[in-house]
Design a protein around this motif. Structure first.
Motif, PDB file in Angstrom:
ATOM      1  N   LYS A  22       0.827  -1.212   0.000  1.00  0.00           N
ATOM      2  CA  LYS A  22       0.000   0.000   0.000  1.00  0.00           C
ATOM      3  C   LYS A  22       0.860   1.260   0.000  1.00  0.00           C
ATOM      4  O   LYS A  22       0.566   2.219  -0.734  1.00  0.00           O
ATOM      5  CB  LYS A  22      -0.929  -0.006   1.220  1.00  0.00           C
ATOM      6  N   ALA A  23       1.900   1.276   0.822  1.00  0.00           N
ATOM      7  CA  ALA A  23       2.756   2.462   0.898  1.00  0.00           C
ATOM      8  C   ALA A  23       3.490   2.699  -0.414  1.00  0.00           C
ATOM      9  O   ALA A  23       3.588   3.844  -0.887  1.00  0.00           O
ATOM     10  CB  ALA A  23       3.756   2.303   2.047  1.00  0.00           C
ATOM     11  N   LEU A  24       3.996   1.633  -1.017  1.00  0.00           N
ATOM     12  CA  LEU A  24       4.697   1.781  -2.288  1.00  0.00           C
ATOM     13  C   LEU A  24       3.749   2.212  -3.400  1.00  0.00           C
ATOM     14  O   LEU A  24       4.113   3.020  -4.266  1.00  0.00           O
ATOM     15  CB  LEU A  24       5.398   0.476  -2.649  1.00  0.00           C
ATOM     16  N   HIS A  25       2.541   1.678  -3.389  1.00  0.00           N
ATOM     17  CA  HIS A  25       1.568   2.108  -4.401  1.00  0.00           C
ATOM     18  C   HIS A  25       1.263   3.592  -4.255  1.00  0.00           C
ATOM     19  O   HIS A  25       1.189   4.327  -5.243  1.00  0.00           O
ATOM     20  CB  HIS A  25       0.281   1.293  -4.284  1.00  0.00           C
ATOM     21  N   LYS A  26       1.073   4.034  -3.014  1.00  0.00           N
ATOM     22  CA  LYS A  26       0.748   5.440  -2.776  1.00  0.00           C
ATOM     23  C   LYS A  26       1.873   6.350  -3.251  1.00  0.00           C
ATOM     24  O   LYS A  26       1.634   7.404  -3.857  1.00  0.00           O
ATOM     25  CB  LYS A  26       0.494   5.664  -1.286  1.00  0.00           C
ATOM     26  N   GLY A  30       9.843   3.489  -5.149  1.00  0.00           N
ATOM     27  CA  GLY A  30      10.419   2.699  -4.074  1.00  0.00           C
ATOM     28  C   GLY A  30      10.725   1.280  -4.492  1.00  0.00           C
ATOM     29  O   GLY A  30      10.523   0.896  -5.641  1.00  0.00           O
ATOM     30  N   HIS A  31      11.203   0.498  -3.540  1.00  0.00           N
ATOM     31  CA  HIS A  31      11.742  -0.832  -3.819  1.00  0.00           C
ATOM     32  C   HIS A  31      10.829  -1.920  -3.268  1.00  0.00           C
ATOM     33  O   HIS A  31      10.723  -2.119  -2.058  1.00  0.00           O
ATOM     34  CB  HIS A  31      13.151  -0.950  -3.249  1.00  0.00           C
ATOM     35  N   THR A  32      10.193  -2.613  -4.188  1.00  0.00           N
ATOM     36  CA  THR A  32       9.189  -3.610  -3.842  1.00  0.00           C
ATOM     37  C   THR A  32       9.806  -4.977  -3.530  1.00  0.00           C
ATOM     38  O   THR A  32       9.569  -5.551  -2.468  1.00  0.00           O
ATOM     39  CB  THR A  32       8.170  -3.748  -4.992  1.00  0.00           C
ATOM     40  N   CYS A  68      21.352  -2.531   6.314  1.00  0.00           N
ATOM     41  CA  CYS A  68      22.472  -2.256   5.408  1.00  0.00           C
ATOM     42  C   CYS A  68      21.983  -1.988   3.996  1.00  0.00           C
ATOM     43  O   CYS A  68      22.489  -1.090   3.316  1.00  0.00           O
ATOM     44  CB  CYS A  68      23.440  -3.434   5.419  1.00  0.00           C
ATOM     45  N   LYS A  69      21.014  -2.787   3.525  1.00  0.00           N
ATOM     46  CA  LYS A  69      20.441  -2.538   2.199  1.00  0.00           C
ATOM     47  C   LYS A  69      19.314  -1.512   2.362  1.00  0.00           C
ATOM     48  O   LYS A  69      18.137  -1.818   2.387  1.00  0.00           O
ATOM     49  CB  LYS A  69      19.964  -3.834   1.546  1.00  0.00           C
ATOM     50  N   GLY A  70      19.744  -0.254   2.458  1.00  0.00           N
ATOM     51  CA  GLY A  70      18.838   0.823   2.826  1.00  0.00           C
ATOM     52  C   GLY A  70      17.683   1.051   1.880  1.00  0.00           C
ATOM     53  O   GLY A  70      16.665   1.626   2.260  1.00  0.00           O
ATOM     54  N   HIS A  71      17.807   0.570   0.620  1.00  0.00           N
ATOM     55  CA  HIS A  71      16.701   0.758  -0.322  1.00  0.00           C
ATOM     56  C   HIS A  71      15.467  -0.039   0.084  1.00  0.00           C
ATOM     57  O   HIS A  71      14.369   0.251  -0.380  1.00  0.00           O
ATOM     58  CB  HIS A  71      17.137   0.374  -1.736  1.00  0.00           C
ATOM     59  N   ALA A  72      15.635  -1.034   0.976  1.00  0.00           N
ATOM     60  CA  ALA A  72      14.479  -1.801   1.478  1.00  0.00           C
ATOM     61  C   ALA A  72      13.839  -1.102   2.668  1.00  0.00           C
ATOM     62  O   ALA A  72      13.194  -1.745   3.507  1.00  0.00           O
ATOM     63  CB  ALA A  72      14.906  -3.211   1.851  1.00  0.00           C
ATOM     64  N   ALA A  73      13.964   0.209   2.713  1.00  0.00           N
ATOM     65  CA  ALA A  73      13.407   1.007   3.807  1.00  0.00           C
ATOM     66  C   ALA A  73      11.930   0.725   4.079  1.00  0.00           C
ATOM     67  O   ALA A  73      11.512   0.746   5.249  1.00  0.00           O
ATOM     68  CB  ALA A  73      13.616   2.492   3.523  1.00  0.00           C
ATOM     69  N   PRO A  74      11.079   0.470   3.066  1.00  0.00           N
ATOM     70  CA  PRO A  74       9.675   0.180   3.387  1.00  0.00           C
ATOM     71  C   PRO A  74       9.507  -0.962   4.383  1.00  0.00           C
ATOM     72  O   PRO A  74       8.601  -0.929   5.229  1.00  0.00           O
ATOM     73  CB  PRO A  74       9.070  -0.163   2.026  1.00  0.00           C
ATOM     74  N   GLU A 249       7.113 -12.093  -7.780  1.00  0.00           N
ATOM     75  CA  GLU A 249       8.121 -13.028  -7.304  1.00  0.00           C
ATOM     76  C   GLU A 249       9.148 -13.391  -8.378  1.00  0.00           C
ATOM     77  O   GLU A 249       8.803 -13.614  -9.540  1.00  0.00           O
ATOM     78  CB  GLU A 249       7.457 -14.294  -6.774  1.00  0.00           C
ATOM     79  N   ASN A 250      10.415 -13.419  -7.939  1.00  0.00           N
ATOM     80  CA  ASN A 250      11.538 -13.845  -8.785  1.00  0.00           C
ATOM     81  C   ASN A 250      11.682 -13.013 -10.058  1.00  0.00           C
ATOM     82  O   ASN A 250      12.106 -13.517 -11.095  1.00  0.00           O
ATOM     83  CB  ASN A 250      11.401 -15.328  -9.147  1.00  0.00           C
ATOM     84  N   LYS A 251      11.351 -11.719  -9.956  1.00  0.00           N
ATOM     85  CA  LYS A 251      11.479 -10.831 -11.107  1.00  0.00           C
ATOM     86  C   LYS A 251      12.346  -9.631 -10.741  1.00  0.00           C
ATOM     87  O   LYS A 251      11.967  -8.807  -9.904  1.00  0.00           O
ATOM     88  CB  LYS A 251      10.107 -10.361 -11.590  1.00  0.00           C
ATOM     89  N   ALA A 252      13.492  -9.519 -11.388  1.00  0.00           N
ATOM     90  CA  ALA A 252      14.378  -8.385 -11.135  1.00  0.00           C
ATOM     91  C   ALA A 252      13.720  -7.065 -11.535  1.00  0.00           C
ATOM     92  O   ALA A 252      14.076  -6.008 -11.006  1.00  0.00           O
ATOM     93  CB  ALA A 252      15.687  -8.567 -11.897  1.00  0.00           C
ATOM     94  N   SER A 253      12.769  -7.125 -12.436  1.00  0.00           N
ATOM     95  CA  SER A 253      12.106  -5.903 -12.902  1.00  0.00           C
ATOM     96  C   SER A 253      11.336  -5.202 -11.781  1.00  0.00           C
ATOM     97  O   SER A 253      11.039  -4.008 -11.883  1.00  0.00           O
ATOM     98  CB  SER A 253      11.143  -6.219 -14.052  1.00  0.00           C
ATOM     99  N   TYR A 254      11.010  -5.940 -10.703  1.00  0.00           N
ATOM    100  CA  TYR A 254      10.309  -5.323  -9.571  1.00  0.00           C
ATOM    101  C   TYR A 254      11.267  -4.953  -8.441  1.00  0.00           C
ATOM    102  O   TYR A 254      10.833  -4.745  -7.309  1.00  0.00           O
ATOM    103  CB  TYR A 254       9.202  -6.249  -9.061  1.00  0.00           C
ATOM    104  N   HIS A 255      12.546  -4.852  -8.746  1.00  0.00           N
ATOM    105  CA  HIS A 255      13.511  -4.420  -7.738  1.00  0.00           C
ATOM    106  C   HIS A 255      13.149  -3.030  -7.220  1.00  0.00           C
ATOM    107  O   HIS A 255      13.093  -2.807  -6.012  1.00  0.00           O
ATOM    108  CB  HIS A 255      14.920  -4.399  -8.331  1.00  0.00           C
TER     109      HIS A 255
END
Length: 277
Positions: A22-26, A30-32, A68-74, A249-255
């Motif tokens: 929900k937060a990423l959609h809004k 961001g990084h899903t 450490c992997k700060g892009h996963a902040a959500p 799932e298992n898709k780099a395109s949704y990084h």
């Protein structure tokens, strides 16, 4: 741990996945993938393992968490909100101008965030420093650091791993989210990092290899890490990028792609929720 508590943590992780989507959609930014792959570990840490106090984020007796992997902040933000560090409504301001929920964690803006992260490779070094400082203070608190497997391509990670082994930082536990994908594709093709377990063992770490979505295994591994003496522990967690939403799932395109308007209801359905736009 009994099956009822495991089930409660599994449900907590499911609800946190809903909040992430929900937060990423809004935000439409961001990084899903990496947020969804790591959330089971984050749920176990914040709602079972770590000592922390949302009413006093700077409580000296707290355990420390370094994303450490700060892009996963959500993944971190939804756990902090659920724990009560700030209102859950704030999640809908993710990445907006003026929001305290920036694209990468900011310790000066967001309650509960220990350190600013986002430059990959630096987090484990900071976690080492925290662990050394706590040991010098005679504290019983622990440090947990969550890395991505693509992040292991950074040389500084291995300098930090060598240092942690040398100083026998048994109050440090690293968790590696091995979802096998990064923004440019398969980790193994971009720059292979396996064998991860052998490398950490060579640097003097206690190594635990688990299914990163098996809540019982996660909890057991964290329990083992807390009792290991004379060496740091790394939990090598085999995960699925985008876990919980079948078409992510298992898709780099949704990084680093947020769910679209069309994808949101389908994603929530995958997670057992209904969508009300």
């Amino acid at each position: 741990m009994d099956s009822e508590k495991i089930a409660q943590l599994q449900e907590k992780a499911r609800l946190l996945r809903v909040d992430i989507v929900k937060a990423l959609h809004k935000s439409q930014s961001g990084h899903t993938g990496g947020s969804l792959s790591a959330i089971d570990m984050v749920a176990a840490l914040y709602f079972h393992v770590m000592k922390h106090d949302p009413a006093d984020p700077s409580w000296p007796g707290r355990d420390r968490f370094v994303l450490c992997k700060g892009h996963a902040a959500p993944a971190l933000y939804v756990a902090l909100a659920e724990a009560g560090y700030f209102p859950k409504e704030d999640l809908m301001t993710l990445r907006r101008l003026g929001s305290h929920l920036q694209g990468h964690p900011d310790s000066k803006q967001t309650p509960g965030v220990e350190v600013c992260t986002g430059s990959l490779g630096q987090g484990l070094s900071m976690a080492n420093g925290m662990a050394l400082g706590l040991r010098l203070d005679g504290s019983g608190s622990r440090v947990y650091a969550l890395l991505g497997d693509g992040e292991l391509q950074e040389g500084q990670v291995w300098e930090a791993a060598m240092a942690a082994g040398h100083y026998k930082l048994d109050n440090l536990c690293a968790l590696v989210d091995v979802n096998r994908l990064q923004i440019d594709g398969e980790v193994a093709k971009v720059m292979a990092v396996e064998p991860i377990t052998d490398k950490f063992r060579a640097f003097g770490w206690n190594v635990i290899d688990i299914d990163g979505h098996d809540m019982g295994a996660i909890v057991a591994a964290l329990g083992e890490a807390a009792t290991a003496k004379g060496k740091p522990t790394v939990i090598v967690a085999r995960t699925v990028k985008g876990k919980g939403v079948s078409f992510f799932e298992n898709k780099a395109s949704y990084h680093g792609v947020a769910p679209s308007d069309e994808e949101l209801p389908k994603a929530l359905e995958c997670l057992g929720e209904q969508c009300y736009l």
